[in-house]
Design a protein around this motif. Sequence first.
Motif, PDB file in Angstrom:
ATOM      1  N   ARG A   8       0.836  -1.211   0.000  1.00 39.50           N
ATOM      2  CA  ARG A   8       0.000   0.000   0.000  1.00 39.50           C
ATOM      3  C   ARG A   8       0.871   1.262   0.000  1.00 39.50           C
ATOM      4  N   GLU A   9       1.998   1.242   0.703  1.00 35.48           N
ATOM      5  CA  GLU A   9       2.875   2.410   0.761  1.00 35.48           C
ATOM      6  C   GLU A   9       3.455   2.740  -0.614  1.00 35.48           C
ATOM      7  N   ASP A  10       3.739   1.691  -1.401  1.00 34.68           N
ATOM      8  CA  ASP A  10       4.266   1.913  -2.751  1.00 34.68           C
ATOM      9  C   ASP A  10       3.245   2.649  -3.607  1.00 34.68           C
ATOM     10  N   GLN A  12       0.768   4.403  -2.546  1.00 29.95           N
ATOM     11  CA  GLN A  12       0.495   5.712  -1.963  1.00 29.95           C
ATOM     12  C   GLN A  12       1.542   6.734  -2.405  1.00 29.95           C
ATOM     13  N   ALA A  13       2.787   6.324  -2.550  1.00 37.85           N
ATOM     14  CA  ALA A  13       3.839   7.235  -3.016  1.00 37.85           C
ATOM     15  C   ALA A  13       3.506   7.745  -4.416  1.00 37.85           C
ATOM     16  N   ILE A  14       3.087   6.849  -5.285  1.00 36.55           N
ATOM     17  CA  ILE A  14       2.735   7.240  -6.650  1.00 36.55           C
ATOM     18  C   ILE A  14       1.518   8.159  -6.641  1.00 36.55           C
ATOM     19  N   GLU A  15       0.499   7.796  -5.885  1.00 34.97           N
ATOM     20  CA  GLU A  15      -0.717   8.605  -5.810  1.00 34.97           C
ATOM     21  C   GLU A  15      -0.435  10.000  -5.265  1.00 34.97           C
ATOM     22  N   GLN A  16       0.369  10.077  -4.205  1.00 30.96           N
ATOM     23  CA  GLN A  16       0.650  11.385  -3.606  1.00 30.96           C
ATOM     24  C   GLN A  16       1.422  12.291  -4.556  1.00 30.96           C
ATOM     25  N   LEU A  17       2.430  11.758  -5.246  1.00 28.21           N
ATOM     26  CA  LEU A  17       3.193  12.588  -6.181  1.00 28.21           C
ATOM     27  C   LEU A  17       2.316  12.996  -7.354  1.00 28.21           C
ATOM     28  N   ARG A  18       1.515  12.072  -7.869  1.00 24.17           N
ATOM     29  CA  ARG A  18       0.605  12.389  -8.979  1.00 24.17           C
ATOM     30  C   ARG A  18      -0.374  13.491  -8.570  1.00 24.17           C
ATOM     31  N   ASP A  19      -0.967  13.352  -7.395  1.00 23.30           N
ATOM     32  CA  ASP A  19      -1.931  14.343  -6.919  1.00 23.30           C
ATOM     33  C   ASP A  19      -1.279  15.699  -6.698  1.00 23.30           C
ATOM     34  N   PHE A  20      -0.063  15.696  -6.149  1.00 23.73           N
ATOM     35  CA  PHE A  20       0.637  16.952  -5.897  1.00 23.73           C
ATOM     36  C   PHE A  20       0.884  17.705  -7.204  1.00 23.73           C
ATOM     37  N   ILE A  21       1.356  16.998  -8.223  1.00 21.13           N
ATOM     38  CA  ILE A  21       1.628  17.647  -9.514  1.00 21.13           C
ATOM     39  C   ILE A  21       0.321  18.087 -10.167  1.00 21.13           C
ATOM     40  N   ALA A  22      -0.705  17.245 -10.128  1.00 21.46           N
ATOM     41  CA  ALA A  22      -1.986  17.584 -10.742  1.00 21.46           C
ATOM     42  C   ALA A  22      -2.617  18.813 -10.084  1.00 21.46           C
ATOM     43  N   LYS A  23      -2.521  18.910  -8.782  1.00 25.05           N
ATOM     44  CA  LYS A  23      -3.137  20.033  -8.066  1.00 25.05           C
ATOM     45  C   LYS A  23      -2.330  21.323  -8.190  1.00 25.05           C
ATOM     46  N   ASN A  24      -1.017  21.200  -8.313  1.00 18.05           N
ATOM     47  CA  ASN A  24      -0.154  22.381  -8.281  1.00 18.05           C
ATOM     48  C   ASN A  24       0.538  22.676  -9.606  1.00 18.05           C
ATOM     49  N   GLY A  25       0.152  21.995 -10.674  1.00 22.37           N
ATOM     50  CA  GLY A  25       0.847  22.093 -11.955  1.00 22.37           C
ATOM     51  C   GLY A  25       1.044  23.497 -12.483  1.00 22.37           C
ATOM     52  N   LEU A  88       5.578  14.037  -0.797  1.00 19.66           N
ATOM     53  CA  LEU A  88       5.638  12.713  -0.161  1.00 19.66           C
ATOM     54  C   LEU A  88       5.424  12.786   1.349  1.00 19.66           C
ATOM     55  N   ASN A  89       4.848  13.864   1.818  1.00 25.58           N
ATOM     56  CA  ASN A  89       4.616  14.077   3.236  1.00 25.58           C
ATOM     57  C   ASN A  89       3.866  12.892   3.862  1.00 25.58           C
ATOM     58  N   GLY A  90       4.373  12.415   5.001  1.00 26.21           N
ATOM     59  CA  GLY A  90       3.737  11.318   5.707  1.00 26.21           C
ATOM     60  C   GLY A  90       4.258   9.946   5.319  1.00 26.21           C
ATOM     61  N   LEU A  91       5.113   9.891   4.297  1.00 29.14           N
ATOM     62  CA  LEU A  91       5.685   8.618   3.852  1.00 29.14           C
ATOM     63  C   LEU A  91       7.168   8.586   4.181  1.00 29.14           C
ATOM     64  N   ASN A  92       7.747   7.412   4.157  1.00 25.41           N
ATOM     65  CA  ASN A  92       9.190   7.291   4.249  1.00 25.41           C
ATOM     66  C   ASN A  92       9.730   7.763   2.901  1.00 25.41           C
ATOM     67  N   ALA A  93      10.289   8.973   2.863  1.00 25.86           N
ATOM     68  CA  ALA A  93      10.683   9.605   1.600  1.00 25.86           C
ATOM     69  C   ALA A  93      11.703   8.774   0.830  1.00 25.86           C
ATOM     70  N   ARG A  94      12.645   8.187   1.525  1.00 26.56           N
ATOM     71  CA  ARG A  94      13.680   7.397   0.852  1.00 26.56           C
ATOM     72  C   ARG A  94      13.064   6.205   0.131  1.00 26.56           C
ATOM     73  N   ASP A  95      12.224   5.452   0.835  1.00 18.73           N
ATOM     74  CA  ASP A  95      11.568   4.298   0.227  1.00 18.73           C
ATOM     75  C   ASP A  95      10.644   4.721  -0.908  1.00 18.73           C
TER      76      ASP A  95
END
Length: 144
Positions: A8-10, A12-25, A88-95
């Motif tokens: 699920r964390e994997d 979530q990382a993709i979803e969070q980055l996608r959402d961040f770019i889509a919202k702030n593009g 990536l807030n709230g996730l292990n950024a490195r992973d």
Amino acid sequence: MRGTTGRREDEQAIEQLRDFIAKNGEGRFERWVDRKETDIPQSESDAEPPGERFRTQMRAGWKRWEKLDGGGTGWVYYLTAEGMNEALNGLNARDAKHVLVERGFLVRGPDNKLAMVISPPGLKSVRAYRVNPAILGSDAGDAD
């Protein structure tokens, strides 16, 4: 049962980055326009980029209209370290970054580091994360 076989964390990382770019593009990514490269259209409509009335607020990075590996063109996003941490807030950024690299959404630099050195207009050099435009596509599992 949740629609994916990965952790699920994997996803979530993709979803969070996608959402961040889509919202702030448009609001938080400054357009990187190369006046030297006349063979690459600077926007989808070949029009000039917007003028000063569209100032970037709280810049998270840059977006650049580039030729892609598949032969087409598209917006490539470059996130600053702060922008990536916010995305990536709230996730292990490195992973999370390693998952994004494995899936082909985050592109390593020529020195094989996760962040590459870029020179956007008006700045000498900055380290930034290059995000493949495929992350905004509907099929997140098939990045090229």
